[in-house]
Design an enzyme around this catalytic site. Structure first.
Site, PDB file in Angstrom:
ATOM      1  N   CYS A 187      -2.706   3.694  -2.158  1.00  0.00           N
ATOM      2  CA  CYS A 187      -2.638   4.002  -0.881  1.00  0.00           C
ATOM      3  C   CYS A 187      -2.512   5.470  -0.452  1.00  0.00           C
ATOM      4  O   CYS A 187      -1.873   6.326  -1.478  1.00  0.00           O
ATOM      5  CB  CYS A 187      -1.311   3.383  -0.573  1.00  0.00           C
ATOM      6  SG  CYS A 187      -1.011   3.629   1.211  1.00  0.00           S
TER       7      CYS A 187
ATOM      8  N   GLY B  52       3.876   4.078   5.928  1.00  0.00           N
ATOM      9  CA  GLY B  52       5.014   4.115   5.699  1.00  0.00           C
ATOM     10  C   GLY B  52       5.398   2.479   5.250  1.00  0.00           C
ATOM     11  O   GLY B  52       4.734   1.524   5.360  1.00  0.00           O
ATOM     12  N   GLU B  53       6.755   2.202   4.716  1.00  0.00           N
ATOM     13  CA  GLU B  53       7.244   1.063   4.306  1.00  0.00           C
ATOM     14  C   GLU B  53       8.189   0.725   5.477  1.00  0.00           C
ATOM     15  O   GLU B  53       9.191   1.250   5.437  1.00  0.00           O
ATOM     16  CB  GLU B  53       7.995   0.961   2.919  1.00  0.00           C
ATOM     17  CG  GLU B  53       8.967   0.287   2.373  1.00  0.00           C
ATOM     18  CD  GLU B  53       8.441  -1.129   2.545  1.00  0.00           C
ATOM     19  OE1 GLU B  53       9.043  -2.121   3.035  1.00  0.00           O
ATOM     20  OE2 GLU B  53       7.377  -1.570   1.753  1.00  0.00           O
TER      21      GLU B  53
ATOM     22  N   CYS C   3      -2.111  -2.084  14.279  1.00  0.00           N
ATOM     23  CA  CYS C   3      -1.529  -1.650  13.262  1.00  0.00           C
ATOM     24  C   CYS C   3      -0.902  -0.479  13.380  1.00  0.00           C
ATOM     25  O   CYS C   3      -1.549   0.583  13.598  1.00  0.00           O
ATOM     26  CB  CYS C   3      -2.659  -1.734  12.136  1.00  0.00           C
ATOM     27  SG  CYS C   3      -1.862  -1.507  10.441  1.00  0.00           S
TER      28      CYS C   3
ATOM     29  N   SER D 271       3.004  -6.945  -0.401  1.00  0.00           N
ATOM     30  CA  SER D 271       2.033  -6.303  -1.063  1.00  0.00           C
ATOM     31  C   SER D 271       2.384  -6.263  -2.643  1.00  0.00           C
ATOM     32  O   SER D 271       3.310  -5.889  -3.175  1.00  0.00           O
ATOM     33  CB  SER D 271       1.924  -4.895  -0.768  1.00  0.00           C
ATOM     34  OG  SER D 271       1.792  -4.468   0.501  1.00  0.00           O
ATOM     35  N   LEU D 272       1.617  -7.434  -3.228  1.00  0.00           N
ATOM     36  CA  LEU D 272       1.636  -7.824  -4.589  1.00  0.00           C
ATOM     37  C   LEU D 272       0.855  -6.999  -5.646  1.00  0.00           C
ATOM     38  O   LEU D 272       1.255  -6.281  -6.341  1.00  0.00           O
ATOM     39  CB  LEU D 272       1.754  -9.378  -4.582  1.00  0.00           C
ATOM     40  CG  LEU D 272       2.205 -10.056  -5.985  1.00  0.00           C
ATOM     41  CD1 LEU D 272       3.718  -9.932  -5.907  1.00  0.00           C
ATOM     42  CD2 LEU D 272       1.783 -11.426  -5.981  1.00  0.00           C
TER      43      LEU D 272
ATOM     44  N   CYS E 173       4.998   8.446   3.230  1.00  0.00           N
ATOM     45  CA  CYS E 173       5.766   7.117   2.739  1.00  0.00           C
ATOM     46  C   CYS E 173       6.333   7.672   1.212  1.00  0.00           C
ATOM     47  O   CYS E 173       5.498   8.328   0.721  1.00  0.00           O
ATOM     48  CB  CYS E 173       4.735   6.226   2.623  1.00  0.00           C
ATOM     49  SG  CYS E 173       5.430   4.535   1.846  1.00  0.00           S
TER      50      CYS E 173
ATOM     51  N   CYS F 148      -5.413   2.446   5.568  1.00  0.00           N
ATOM     52  CA  CYS F 148      -4.143   3.140   5.956  1.00  0.00           C
ATOM     53  C   CYS F 148      -4.212   4.543   5.113  1.00  0.00           C
ATOM     54  O   CYS F 148      -4.388   4.440   4.134  1.00  0.00           O
ATOM     55  CB  CYS F 148      -2.955   2.342   5.328  1.00  0.00           C
ATOM     56  SG  CYS F 148      -1.515   3.126   5.590  1.00  0.00           S
TER      57      CYS F 148
ATOM     58  N   CYS G 275       2.797   3.881  -3.935  1.00  0.00           N
ATOM     59  CA  CYS G 275       1.843   3.039  -4.631  1.00  0.00           C
ATOM     60  C   CYS G 275       0.402   3.852  -4.602  1.00  0.00           C
ATOM     61  O   CYS G 275      -0.286   4.607  -3.916  1.00  0.00           O
ATOM     62  CB  CYS G 275       1.514   1.773  -3.467  1.00  0.00           C
ATOM     63  SG  CYS G 275       2.869   1.068  -3.253  1.00  0.00           S
TER      64      CYS G 275
ATOM     65  N   GLU H  61      -0.809   7.648  12.115  1.00  0.00           N
ATOM     66  CA  GLU H  61      -1.905   6.795  12.427  1.00  0.00           C
ATOM     67  C   GLU H  61      -1.533   5.545  12.883  1.00  0.00           C
ATOM     68  O   GLU H  61      -0.617   4.658  12.754  1.00  0.00           O
ATOM     69  CB  GLU H  61      -2.958   6.607  11.025  1.00  0.00           C
ATOM     70  CG  GLU H  61      -3.255   7.772  10.231  1.00  0.00           C
ATOM     71  CD  GLU H  61      -4.118   7.278   9.094  1.00  0.00           C
ATOM     72  OE1 GLU H  61      -4.608   7.920   8.650  1.00  0.00           O
ATOM     73  OE2 GLU H  61      -3.783   6.133   8.739  1.00  0.00           O
TER      74      GLU H  61
END
Length: 341
Positions: A119, A159-160, A105, A214-215, A112, A333, A116, A92
């Site tokens: 997500c 993805g990270e 973006c 990303s906290l 991923c 996302c 998380c 995407e």
């Protein structure tokens, strides 16, 4: 012999490659310019001799994504793209128009593995890393589709990014090239859920990019409930790496904080977050959580969101609430790719 992907090279690397096969370096500059004029194959590079194109055909390839589906928002003009890769995997990208220009973006992985819970990208795990050329081509294909220059790039799609560090590093080298996309580092944001060891490596590059963390929680205990990476790195580990990044780049850090009703949106959460971030050159981006079919997370009430923001500001922490874009086209996302799969 593995073919060289011409779209994965900087201009100097293209020249060096051309030199290595016995050709003049200026041919490399020609090839590089053709890539960013939108050439999708060697035949379109009409000022190269037939002999040279034949020679290159033996050694090289050019990555090409194709638009599988696209969805345009009737609310704000946001466009969500599903791109098909050459191995038929789907990723995407999102195009957003602002007063300051066009932002995209992009994805850095197919899926991923970070896990998380808020997500959609991570639900089916990681399929593979993207090549730097596949990251670049997301931008090229969007520019071509909308016939406008992209001025800002966010590595915050599927993805990270730091889990694909070497390819992201190469992407950052290519995207800034004067004769290529020519997007300044200050217009590029790299997001991470907190891979601390890779954060240090990124900081050591001393690139004046924007770093987004990303906290999503103010305590390690709560963070562990929604982000498996918190079992490897504490919030203090992350903040220490952030201070190092600021020291190396003199750039402000953005903390992404997804507000989940009844979980991390209380006044106590806001006060604790402000306490943790005190004195840090930073900004907090508050994100009312997006609905995911597989999770039961809900957005907080608007009054609770505003109260959270006011507490941060009262404690001298800059904070904004992210404007929701593309909500009618599953713009967040991972949503659209997962629905399509």
């Amino acid at each position: 012999m593995e073919r060289i992907d011409l779209k994965s090279l900087t201009e100097d690397q293209t020249k060096e490659f051309i030199k290595s096969i016995g050709e003049k370096p200026f041919r490399g500059a020609q090839i590089f310019k053709w890539i960013y004029k939108g050439a999708q194959n060697l035949e379109q590079m009409t000022d190269l001799s037939k002999e040279l194109r034949g020679k290159l055909d033996d050694f090289t390839t050019i990555a090409n994504l194709s638009i599988y589906k696209k969805f345009s928002s009737k609310i704000d003009g946001t466009i969500k793209y599903l791109f098909s890769l050459e191995d038929k995997n789907i990723i995407e990208s999102v195009m957003m128009k602002y007063k300051h220009g066009v932002s995209v973006c992009i994805s850095t992985q197919v899926g991923c593995r970070m896990g998380c819970k808020f997500c959609a990208s991570t639900i089916d795990g990681l399929k593979r890393n993207l090549k730097s050329s596949e990251m670049i081509d997301q931008i090229l294909k969007i520019q071509s589709d909308i016939n406008q220059r992209v001025s800002n790039v966010v590595l915050m799609g599927s993805g990270e990014p730091l889990d694909n560090f070497e390819q992201v590093k190469q992407f950052l080298a290519i995207v800034n090239e004067k004769n290529g996309l020519n997007i300044g580092y200050r217009h590029i944001t790299v997001s991470t859920c907190g891979l601390v060891d890779k954060m240090y490596k990124l900081s050591d590059l001393k690139l004046p990019i924007n770093l987004a963390i990303s906290l999503h929680a103010a305590t390690d205990e709560k963070r562990k409930e929604i982000m498996p990476i918190a079992n490897a790195y504490s919030i203090e580990d992350i903040l220490k790496a952030c201070r190092y990044h600021i020291e190396k780049t003199n750039r402000r850090i953005t903390f992404e904080y997804s507000l989940i009703k009844g979980f991390n949106d209380s006044k106590e959460d806001a006060k604790l977050l402000a306490q943790k971030l005190k004195g840090l050159l930073c900004h907090v981006n508050l994100i009312p959580v997006n609905k995911i079919d597989e999770r039961d997370y809900k957005k907080p009430d608007i009054n609770d969101i505003e109260t959270f923001k006011k507490i941060l500001k009262k404690n001298n922490i800059e904070a904004t609430v992210r404007r929701s874009m593309g909500s009618d086209i599953q713009g967040a996302c991972g949503q659209l790719r997962r629905r399509n799969l």
